[in-house]
Write a protein that holds these residues in place. Sequence first.
Motif, PDB file in Angstrom:
ATOM      1  N   ARG A   1      55.855  39.384  26.253  1.00 14.87           N
ATOM      2  CA  ARG A   1      55.569  39.888  27.576  1.00 14.87           C
ATOM      3  C   ARG A   1      56.524  41.008  27.955  1.00 14.87           C
ATOM      4  O   ARG A   1      57.604  40.799  28.408  1.00 14.87           O
ATOM      5  CB  ARG A   1      55.704  38.757  28.579  1.00 14.87           C
TER       6      ARG A   1
ATOM      7  N   ASN B   1      46.839  41.568  43.123  1.00 15.82           N
ATOM      8  CA  ASN B   1      46.462  40.923  41.887  1.00 15.82           C
ATOM      9  C   ASN B   1      45.290  40.004  42.190  1.00 15.82           C
ATOM     10  O   ASN B   1      45.061  39.648  43.331  1.00 15.82           O
ATOM     11  CB  ASN B   1      47.666  40.069  41.487  1.00 15.82           C
TER      12      ASN B   1
ATOM     13  N   TYR C   1      51.218  46.092  28.347  1.00 16.44           N
ATOM     14  CA  TYR C   1      49.966  46.333  29.050  1.00 16.44           C
ATOM     15  C   TYR C   1      49.069  47.274  28.263  1.00 16.44           C
ATOM     16  O   TYR C   1      47.861  47.232  28.390  1.00 16.44           O
ATOM     17  CB  TYR C   1      50.248  46.954  30.420  1.00 16.44           C
TER      18      TYR C   1
ATOM     19  N   THR D   1      42.818  37.563  31.272  1.00 12.89           N
ATOM     20  CA  THR D   1      43.312  38.861  30.814  1.00 12.89           C
ATOM     21  C   THR D   1      42.591  39.308  29.555  1.00 12.89           C
ATOM     22  O   THR D   1      42.113  40.444  29.460  1.00 12.89           O
ATOM     23  CB  THR D   1      44.823  38.790  30.526  1.00 12.89           C
TER      24      THR D   1
ATOM     25  N   SER E   1      47.194  39.144  34.952  1.00 15.13           N
ATOM     26  CA  SER E   1      48.284  38.578  34.173  1.00 15.13           C
ATOM     27  C   SER E   1      49.200  37.713  35.031  1.00 15.13           C
ATOM     28  O   SER E   1      49.037  37.615  36.242  1.00 15.13           O
ATOM     29  CB  SER E   1      49.046  39.724  33.519  1.00 15.13           C
TER      30      SER E   1
ATOM     31  N   PHE F   1      45.536  43.748  32.570  1.00 14.99           N
ATOM     32  CA  PHE F   1      46.807  43.039  32.630  1.00 14.99           C
ATOM     33  C   PHE F   1      47.315  42.952  34.062  1.00 14.99           C
ATOM     34  O   PHE F   1      47.779  41.915  34.514  1.00 14.99           O
ATOM     35  CB  PHE F   1      47.860  43.745  31.770  1.00 14.99           C
TER      36      PHE F   1
ATOM     37  N   SER G   1      45.098  32.357  33.018  1.00 14.54           N
ATOM     38  CA  SER G   1      45.408  33.780  33.173  1.00 14.54           C
ATOM     39  C   SER G   1      45.291  34.505  31.852  1.00 14.54           C
ATOM     40  O   SER G   1      44.822  35.642  31.767  1.00 14.54           O
ATOM     41  CB  SER G   1      46.794  33.971  33.789  1.00 14.54           C
ATOM     42  N   LEU G   2      45.720  33.823  30.773  1.00 12.56           N
ATOM     43  CA  LEU G   2      45.591  34.436  29.455  1.00 12.56           C
ATOM     44  C   LEU G   2      44.132  34.712  29.142  1.00 12.56           C
ATOM     45  O   LEU G   2      43.762  35.804  28.690  1.00 12.56           O
ATOM     46  CB  LEU G   2      46.198  33.496  28.402  1.00 12.56           C
TER      47      LEU G   2
END
Lengths: 389, 605
Positions: free
Chosen positions: B318, B392, B323, B420, B455, B451, B416-417
């Motif tokens: 990360r 977001n 991104y 994304t 993310s 992202f 979230s993964l």
Amino acid sequence: MKDPKNRSQIHRLITELAWLSLLATCTKLLLVPAYRSTDFEVHRHWLALTHTLPLAQWYSDETSPWTLDYPPFFAHFEHLISLVAHLVDPTIAHLHKGLNFSSPSFILFHRLTVIASDPVLYYGIYRLTRYVRFKRRFLTWALVVGSPGLVIVDHVHFQYNGFLLGVLLVSLAALEEGRDLCGGFVFAVLLSFKHLFAVAAPVYFVYLFRHYCHGGLVKGFGRLVVMGTLVVFRRMFPFGRGLCHAYWAPNFWVFYIILDKILAFLLAKLGFNIQAPTASFTGGLVGDSSPFAVLPRVTPLITFTMVLLAIFPCLIKAWKDPQPRMITRWVAYAYSCGFTFGWHVHEKASLHFVIPLAIVAVHSMEDARHYFYLSIGKFHPELGFIMHT
Amino acid sequence: MRWTVLSSDALLFFPAVLWFIIVYYWGRKRWLQGNVAWHIAMILLNPCLILIDHGHFQYNCISLGLTVGAVAAILSDRELVASVLFCLALNHKQSLRSLFSAKEGFVVLTNGTKLRAKEQFGDVVDVKFGTAHDPGNFIVLMIGASRTYTPTLPAKMVLRCDGGLGRWIAAEGRCGMWCWDVAQVVLRCGVGAMVQWGSRWLVEAVASGRASRQWVAVSQNSLMIVLASSRWTQITVDCGKKSKSGLYLTRNCFHAFGGSTMNENAKFDILGTECGKWSTNTKLVKREKRTETGPKLRWGQRSVGPELGSLYKLIACRTMSAYFAPAFFSHLLGKCLRRRNPLLEVAKLGLVVLGTFAVVWWPYIHPVDGFLEVVSRLAPFERGIYEDYVANFWCTTSVLIKWKRLLTMRSLKLLSLAATVSTCLPSMVQQLRAPSKQGFLYALLNSAFSFYLFSFQVHEKSILLPLLPASLLAFEEPFLIQWLTHYALFSMFPLLCRDNLILPYIALYGIFILLCHVPGGRLDTRETHSFTSLRSFLSAFLLLCSFSLHIIYLTVRPPKKYPYLFDAFIMLLCFTQFVLVAIYANRKQWMLSMNSIVVDKEKHL
């Protein structure tokens, strides 16, 4: 020289100038929290002075060491600003309480007054470059509006040179268009704002005398109005100050001083009895003693004569052939002479000749070269000036 | 301190942008100076970047500059350089900089191939090993450098040993070469790992007080000096050669500087990572075109950059520049797949990825809690899925759906993964199918947006990342950059208010608007679609909403029950606009591929 025929052309002109000036304004807004010099407090004091005291006492007040040393029109200008300042915060315009006052709102306000007075400069450039071709015109505007020296002195160090130079440019524009009376009058108004512009007075005098062809009309044209009373005269021409400013402006007297020092050193080595000077160069005239060890003493009269001598070739040219086109160039030359040989010259005085020269610079490569060297050369001491502070 | 940001901006971001502009406008039919200047102004004078870097104080310009450099490299088909620069960008702003040493594998593989090339063609080819991480490598480097001029006895011996083996391997064909490469990888990564362990020991020694910080710092610095001088020796040696040495010199300087800027001051660094930084993998290879002599090396002669370049995008944990990783990866992989033997390339890629992952993480895996600590530092999951008010998806929908209460941390992470990746997938797929330079820029924008929107733990400042490719695309999409900048600035407005940056905000935004509307207009407008009245009405309405929200935020006090009411409104408005922009960009990217601009199949050497 023909008038811009279409309305769209004028519209385009104004749009371009507006664009450039807005860009400059945004950049100047970024400089609001930048360093301020003592001039900030000086102008604040003058605001308070003109707001609280009656007209008669403006030039004789001693509340603060920053006495009013600009001509009356400028004092009136400060008075005008003080009326608004009083609304923002009454403390600003208070003579005693406001000493060294600097709240964030006041800083913003004061800087905004400088920014607000800049449209006069824009108008001046507009008038002067109305009939020039697009590319050259845009370049001139960019050179003048974006002149780093001007931006630094006006918006960082804090002064009001922008609008004064604007008035000068308006006067030059009037002369170039052939409206001599108008040009002369505006110049007189300018002198009433800031007397340091008087260096170009001989050029104006000669040019107007020859061009206008009536000998008597141009005499006594307002300079006497400016130099009215003795008190005002003494305040405005601080010959009590030294030959050089604390931060030496790059003029002739610097070399004179250096030469004097070198000679003193050499002669002392050779065995002569050289007395160290008691006076200093940046201090005032101290009685009979001279700040120079070897070379003869320089008095304000000598500097005045030398300035006149330096301007002389220009005057002869103006006398022989008074062309409207050349007036800007001559005025710039006159200011550069004043800068080189004047008494107690600030580096800021270099603006007086660089800005008109910028107007001229776009006419040919030669001119551009001169402008380039001069503006770079003048910028260095300013940089040093800022770095010191 | 501000001078450091300014200088890194000037030294890194500006040249990178200039390079990008040169590459972007090269060979276009209409190289109009007005457009170039305008485009540069759009990128460099972006108010968001200036406000965050120089107002709020951060070093985003470094990673963004390196990213722009990587993009420029890809656009000019220099994939090696691209991967290098992007790795530098990835590793900036990141605590686990030893990831850098994963480049070992990269170096080794290419070095191996270059060495073979050298053996094939004699000493015509200059082989420079870009890494000084491995001292043995360094020695070979110096010998290799010298032998092109004055082959001495030791050099010849080395040549013979290596040469013999190399020739044998070449004779064995491709399989043999491949084995040799893998062996080299293992060997050199072993050395790399040893240095890692050594550095880890050093860290522990300092922590427990056995070695003083000063000693370590001194040795660190002297090592850097040695490495630097080795680097410079390498450069000067190479500069003895003529053509393009200047280019290599500047490139080397660029990379060297990139390495040194990452030494973010006042941070005590692991020695190994310092070494790793200096392995900047500049390939000062000059290939003579002696293809008529000897057998042609198949895949060895070409750079194996693309696959390995993509490798590093995968490695990135990360980090901010991650991104852009999907875009880089998919573009490079797409290019690879168009070459001959795609399966082999992908297999190579997979093996190297696994291998380097193992190498990099090896020192940290052993004590398991140490490993977990490292990971948790990298990805601070316990801080939650969002912090503060950022435009977001998670933060905006949290008004209605309280994610933190509804789901556990683990399931939130997975969610979230998944979100994304799934939003990123369309643009990646498009690039894989039809990689193109224009599409690549759009892919950058899309991956950055996915992202940002979906993310974990996204900051408001992360909006800079989608903003960068949008500004690179300013020429194609002038309206997009204006719209996005407006809302990006707006989304950062609460943050800037807290920092007392309102006046610079106004001034910089004013400058930006003025630059967007230069009098005389841009000489070549790309506004292919004219706005309908409905559209212009909507945009005017939205602008009016945002302006009024600005004023309300500054003047009106929010009610006590909802102290962050206005922040929420701002966030909501910005989120809707970002979603619209993201959808538009995705659509545009797909439309590009339908217009079929495809990169040509690379010719086999």
